[in-house]
Design a protein around this motif. Structure first.
Motif, PDB file in Angstrom:
ATOM      1  N   ARG A  44       0.841  -1.196   0.000  1.00 30.12           N
ATOM      2  CA  ARG A  44       0.000   0.000   0.000  1.00 30.12           C
ATOM      3  C   ARG A  44       0.880   1.252   0.000  1.00 30.12           C
ATOM      4  O   ARG A  44       1.038   1.936   1.007  1.00 30.12           O
ATOM      5  N   PRO A  45       1.473   1.588  -1.142  1.00 28.42           N
ATOM      6  CA  PRO A  45       2.366   2.761  -1.189  1.00 28.42           C
ATOM      7  C   PRO A  45       1.640   4.084  -1.023  1.00 28.42           C
ATOM      8  O   PRO A  45       2.279   5.120  -0.867  1.00 28.42           O
ATOM      9  N   GLU A  46       0.288   4.070  -1.030  1.00 28.09           N
ATOM     10  CA  GLU A  46      -0.455   5.323  -0.900  1.00 28.09           C
ATOM     11  C   GLU A  46      -0.411   5.898   0.511  1.00 28.09           C
ATOM     12  O   GLU A  46      -0.674   7.091   0.710  1.00 28.09           O
ATOM     13  N   LEU A  47      -0.091   5.074   1.503  1.00 30.21           N
ATOM     14  CA  LEU A  47      -0.237   5.504   2.888  1.00 30.21           C
ATOM     15  C   LEU A  47       0.688   6.661   3.249  1.00 30.21           C
ATOM     16  O   LEU A  47       0.284   7.591   3.943  1.00 30.21           O
ATOM     17  N   THR A  48       1.931   6.624   2.795  1.00 33.14           N
ATOM     18  CA  THR A  48       2.864   7.692   3.146  1.00 33.14           C
ATOM     19  C   THR A  48       2.454   9.032   2.544  1.00 33.14           C
ATOM     20  O   THR A  48       2.446  10.050   3.256  1.00 33.14           O
ATOM     21  N   PRO A  49       2.080   9.116   1.259  1.00 35.34           N
ATOM     22  CA  PRO A  49       1.591  10.405   0.751  1.00 35.34           C
ATOM     23  C   PRO A  49       0.342  10.901   1.471  1.00 35.34           C
ATOM     24  O   PRO A  49       0.203  12.115   1.710  1.00 35.34           O
ATOM     25  N   VAL A  50      -0.564   9.996   1.833  1.00 35.43           N
ATOM     26  CA  VAL A  50      -1.758  10.409   2.576  1.00 35.43           C
ATOM     27  C   VAL A  50      -1.367  10.967   3.937  1.00 35.43           C
ATOM     28  O   VAL A  50      -1.925  11.966   4.407  1.00 35.43           O
ATOM     29  N   CYS A  53      -0.227  14.490   3.496  1.00 29.77           N
ATOM     30  CA  CYS A  53      -1.360  15.386   3.226  1.00 29.77           C
ATOM     31  C   CYS A  53      -2.146  15.679   4.504  1.00 29.77           C
ATOM     32  O   CYS A  53      -2.580  16.810   4.736  1.00 29.77           O
ATOM     33  N   ALA A  79     -10.587  10.888   2.844  1.00 35.67           N
ATOM     34  CA  ALA A  79      -9.246  10.302   2.923  1.00 35.67           C
ATOM     35  C   ALA A  79      -9.169   9.253   4.021  1.00 35.67           C
ATOM     36  O   ALA A  79      -8.601   8.163   3.829  1.00 35.67           O
ATOM     37  N   TRP A  82     -11.029   6.144   2.963  1.00 36.63           N
ATOM     38  CA  TRP A  82     -10.276   5.412   1.932  1.00 36.63           C
ATOM     39  C   TRP A  82      -9.156   4.594   2.558  1.00 36.63           C
ATOM     40  O   TRP A  82      -8.919   3.443   2.183  1.00 36.63           O
ATOM     41  N   VAL A  83      -8.467   5.175   3.538  1.00 34.29           N
ATOM     42  CA  VAL A  83      -7.395   4.448   4.213  1.00 34.29           C
ATOM     43  C   VAL A  83      -7.958   3.225   4.948  1.00 34.29           C
ATOM     44  O   VAL A  83      -7.370   2.138   4.909  1.00 34.29           O
ATOM     45  N   LEU A  86      -8.562   0.573   2.418  1.00 32.90           N
ATOM     46  CA  LEU A  86      -7.321  -0.040   1.933  1.00 32.90           C
ATOM     47  C   LEU A  86      -6.788  -1.057   2.929  1.00 32.90           C
ATOM     48  O   LEU A  86      -6.288  -2.128   2.540  1.00 32.90           O
TER      49      LEU A  86
END
Length: 201
Positions: A44-50, A53, A79, A82-83, A86
């Motif tokens: 889940r590479p999206e977690l760090t950018p989230v 933010c 957000a 969504w997390v 995920l």
């Protein structure tokens, strides 16, 4: 609860949520005996950018007011939800880990020749991510609900126009002194924050 306390609690919740998401992004999510473990960057590479933010939203929360603050709160709810989705995808999905998981499971030969391969297992890391997402979503709800009942950067708790009138009197006081005039000759009490009085009574 005072407006300042509402703002402090909401900002603290966002900070904790961002910290939790960042920590989740550094942990191992999947282990397979005999193969390299998969960390969040693989799964889940999206977690760090989230997380970044959400951390930036703390500054936006303090600076914004009115409907822009409510829009920010709605985005935080989205957000956070969504997390949670995920992370729940990996916690409660089928054996192949995730209804919509796009990261492949570890494949290839064993790390050591002759080593037995075991079934893949999910660690507790997604639970931390889900909890952090819930915290972010809850903070977003608080932002929407308390948008007009939290202070904004530079705002004062005063009747409309009061702060501007005090500032104008203060500026006039110092402008008169710069011009070489004595503002006390107008009958002022000497306090720049007080309105001038009639010297003739």
């Amino acid at each position: 609860m005072t407006p300042a306390r509402r703002l402090g609690l909401t900002a603290a919740a966002l900070g904790l949520g961002a910290l939790g998401l960042w920590a989740t992004g550094t942990l191992t999510w999947v282990r397979v005996a005999g193969r390299p473990a998969q960390v969040a960057a693989d799964v889940r590479p999206e977690l760090t950018p989230v997380a970044l933010c959400v951390l930036a939203s703390v500054a936006a929360l303090v600076a914004l007011g009115g409907w822009p603050r409510r829009v920010l709160g709605a985005l935080l709810v989205v957000a956070g939800g969504w997390v949670v989705w995920l992370c729940a995808d990996w916690l409660f999905g089928p054996p192949e880990f995730g209804w919509f998981a796009y990261a492949p499971l570890p494949t290839g030969p064993p790390a050591q020749p002759g080593q037995a391969l075991g079934p893949p297992t999910v660690t507790a890391a997604p639970w931390l991510g889900a909890a952090s997402g819930l915290l972010v979503a809850a903070a977003g709800v608080a932002v929407v609900w308390w948008a007009s009942r939290m202070p904004r950067l530079g705002a004062r708790y005063a009747a409309p126009g009061t702060a501007a009138r005090v500032l104008d009197r203060d500026s006039a006081w110092w402008d008169a002194q710069d011009a070489g005039e004595d503002p006390t000759l107008n009958g002022s009490t000497g306090d720049p924050g007080q309105p001038p009085t009639n010297a003739r009574g």
